[in-house]
Design a protein around this motif. Structure first.
Motif, PDB file in Angstrom:
ATOM      1  N   PRO A   1      -0.086   1.702   2.388  1.00 34.13           N
ATOM      2  CA  PRO A   1       0.664   2.907   1.997  1.00 34.13           C
ATOM      3  C   PRO A   1       1.855   3.132   2.916  1.00 34.13           C
TER       4      PRO A   1
ATOM      5  N   MET B   1       2.021   5.204  -2.539  1.00 36.71           N
ATOM      6  CA  MET B   1       1.434   3.894  -2.837  1.00 36.71           C
ATOM      7  C   MET B   1       1.818   3.474  -4.251  1.00 36.71           C
TER       8      MET B   1
ATOM      9  N   ARG C   1      -5.128  10.130   6.764  1.00 39.88           N
ATOM     10  CA  ARG C   1      -6.226   9.548   5.994  1.00 39.88           C
ATOM     11  C   ARG C   1      -6.484  10.324   4.707  1.00 39.88           C
TER      12      ARG C   1
ATOM     13  N   SER D   1      -5.159   1.193  -5.185  1.00 37.24           N
ATOM     14  CA  SER D   1      -5.918   0.393  -4.225  1.00 37.24           C
ATOM     15  C   SER D   1      -5.895   0.979  -2.820  1.00 37.24           C
ATOM     16  N   GLY D   2      -4.869   1.751  -2.515  1.00 39.21           N
ATOM     17  CA  GLY D   2      -4.735   2.312  -1.168  1.00 39.21           C
ATOM     18  C   GLY D   2      -4.215   1.312  -0.162  1.00 39.21           C
TER      19      GLY D   2
ATOM     20  N   ALA E   1      -4.537  10.353  -2.914  1.00 38.42           N
ATOM     21  CA  ALA E   1      -3.427   9.871  -3.742  1.00 38.42           C
ATOM     22  C   ALA E   1      -3.869   9.680  -5.183  1.00 38.42           C
TER      23      ALA E   1
ATOM     24  N   HIS F   1       1.252   6.262  -6.892  1.00 40.95           N
ATOM     25  CA  HIS F   1       0.173   7.139  -6.457  1.00 40.95           C
ATOM     26  C   HIS F   1       0.633   7.880  -5.207  1.00 40.95           C
TER      27      HIS F   1
ATOM     28  N   VAL G   1      -3.887   9.652   1.989  1.00 43.04           N
ATOM     29  CA  VAL G   1      -4.123   8.366   1.325  1.00 43.04           C
ATOM     30  C   VAL G   1      -5.299   8.471   0.357  1.00 43.04           C
ATOM     31  N   GLN G   2      -6.372   9.105   0.816  1.00 43.03           N
ATOM     32  CA  GLN G   2      -7.569   9.213  -0.021  1.00 43.03           C
ATOM     33  C   GLN G   2      -7.331  10.066  -1.261  1.00 43.03           C
TER      34      GLN G   2
END
Length: 463
Positions: free
Chosen positions: A64, A56, A141, A60-61, A147, A14, A144-145
């Motif tokens: 990372p 990732m 942030r 799940s996050g 991904a 991801h 990551v969100q």
């Protein structure tokens, strides 16, 4: 028939990307050259940006790896760099080994040193760094969100822009910083392509070793140097997918045309690198594909036949932070001695040199120590490796690591998670040369870094 396969280094997982504008205000202190006549930025050539890439294994996050590339020059103090990077670590809740804060090393950016607050335009530095910190946290942030399932694959190419800049002075017994037409230069270009589940390009990474010093003491404009036009070219041909520039081991490398006030030359250099990057992209296999040798077809010549087939990309993702003690020169002046020289200096170029030397001496340790602690970051992303150092290594670092570990993509990043000093090859010590007298590190520093990286890579690959 034995299997013969060609597969690029790749990672499946991801991946997310995000960008923010970090262009500083006009009027900010930006004296980056001892020969500069001005002190503050008078305009904007191109905006400065930061781009974050999150990697990732799954949705799940959790834990990372986040790489941020910022159009900034170099950190003058440990404290200013750590204030930004620690905020990212806290926001993501990850260990220090999982974040790379990389500077593209433009020499036409603002000062990012709070200690310059007393300089003309220096009152703008503190608020600007607060903005950079906030934008880094936001972008990290968001990356990551955002991904989503994607693949990151790599391909090598070349670009002839980078030239050796260690020139023997024809009028003196010294080496000066400038285009040397007679010395070889590492022209290796490494491209990473992030593609989504539908095959669309979601981001590109351009790893190339060349100092962004096109714009120099004659220039008063804020600029990412050649990186801006490079990014514009690549993004225009990839449906605006964000392009991250990763400055390689460029201690002795710079454009042939450098040290100018002409922004058009910076753009020319950038377009050259951009089109070279696009050439590598155009030659890559479709995402998630490899080639298999299928045998010989007899024709006018015996022809080797290959066919495409799906590739099972690696999902491996790991990070290490290596501690290393780098030996210091035995005769380094103390901070007090440098301060005394600075107080007596009256030439602008010498004042600038001594200010930098004083800050560097504080950063590596003001006392009488035989070595200075440093760190190296090593990421394994699928089959590829990213090696990051806060110092300015000569290209020998990337050349040697790629030689020792052939068949996989290896990206080397200078000026990451801090910025300190040059790592020149041992044989250059004893010369009157900027990179040698600038660095506090003793002869053998680069070779020690190469050995440390090699051992750690071999360990990581054996896991």
């Amino acid at each position: 028939m034995s299997a013969l396969i060609y597969a690029p280094s790749g990672f499946a997982g991801h991946i997310g990307v995000a960008r923010r504008d970090i262009t500083p205000p006009i009027g900010i202190y930006n004296r980056n050259w001892g020969a500069a006549a001005g002190e503050v930025a008078t305009g904007i050539h191109r905006p400065l940006t930061l781009t974050a890439l999150a990697l990732m294994r799954d949705a799940s996050g959790a834990q990372p790896l986040v790489l941020l590339s910022l159009d900034l020059g170099w950190w003058r103090t440990r404290e200013d760099e750590w204030e930004v990077r620690s905020a990212i670590l806290d926001a993501l809740g990850v260990a220090e080994r999982r974040v790379l804060l990389h500077l593209t090393h433009t020499h036409a950016g603002p000062s990012i040193c709070r200690a310059d607050a007393d300089r003309p335009g220096g009152h703008l530095i503190g608020p600007y760094l607060d903005h950079v910190r906030a934008m880094c946290v936001e972008a990290a942030r968001e990356a990551v969100q955002r991904a989503a399932p994607a693949v990151l694959e790599w391909a090598y190419g070349t670009c002839a822009l980078a030239r050796n800049r260690d020139l023997p002075d024809p009028d003196a017994n010294r080496i000066v910083c400038g285009f040397n037409p007679h010395a070889p230069a590492d022209d290796t270009l490494l491209i990473g392509r992030v593609a989504g589940a539908g095959g669309e390009i979601r981001a590109t990474l351009v790893n190339y070793a060349m100092h962004p010093v096109t714009l120099a003491w004659q220039n008063a404009l804020i600029s990412p140097d050649f990186v801006g036009a490079m990014r514009e070219v690549v993004e225009a041909h990839t449906d605006s997918a964000p392009c991250l520039f990763l400055q390689g081991a460029s201690g002795e490398l710079a454009p042939m045309e450098a040290y100018t006030g002409d922004a058009d030359i910076a753009d020319k250099n950038g377009r050259g690198l951009g089109f070279a990057a696009l050439s590598v992209l155009a030659g890559m296999l479709p995402p998630g594909q490899r080639l298999r040798y299928t045998g010989v077809v007899e024709s006018g010549a015996p022809l080797a036949a290959w066919t495409r087939e799906p590739a099972a990309l690696s999902t491996h993702l790991s990070a290490r932070m290596l501690a290393i003690e780098i030996p210091l020169k035995p005769d380094l002046p103390s901070t007090a001695e440098i301060a005394a020289q600075l107080a007596a200096a009256n030439e602008p170029f010498m004042i600038e040199r001594l200010r930098r030397q004083h800050r560097l001496r504080r950063a590596i340790g003001a006392g009488d120590h035989p070595s200075s602690p440093s760190s190296i970051w090593l990421w394994r992303v699928g089959d590829a490796l990213l090696i990051a150092t806060p110092n300015e290594a000569y290209s020998h670092l990337q050349i040697e690591l790629r030689r020792r570990f052939p068949g996989r993509a290896i990206a080397v990043l200078n000026i990451t998670n801090g910025s300190y000093a040059y790592l020149p090859p041992r044989e250059m010590y004893g010369r009157d040369q900027y990179q040698v007298w600038q660095t506090p590190y003793a002869a053998g520093c680069l070779e020690r870094v190469i050995a440390t990286c090699s051992s750690a890579i071999a360990e990581m690959l054996s896991e």
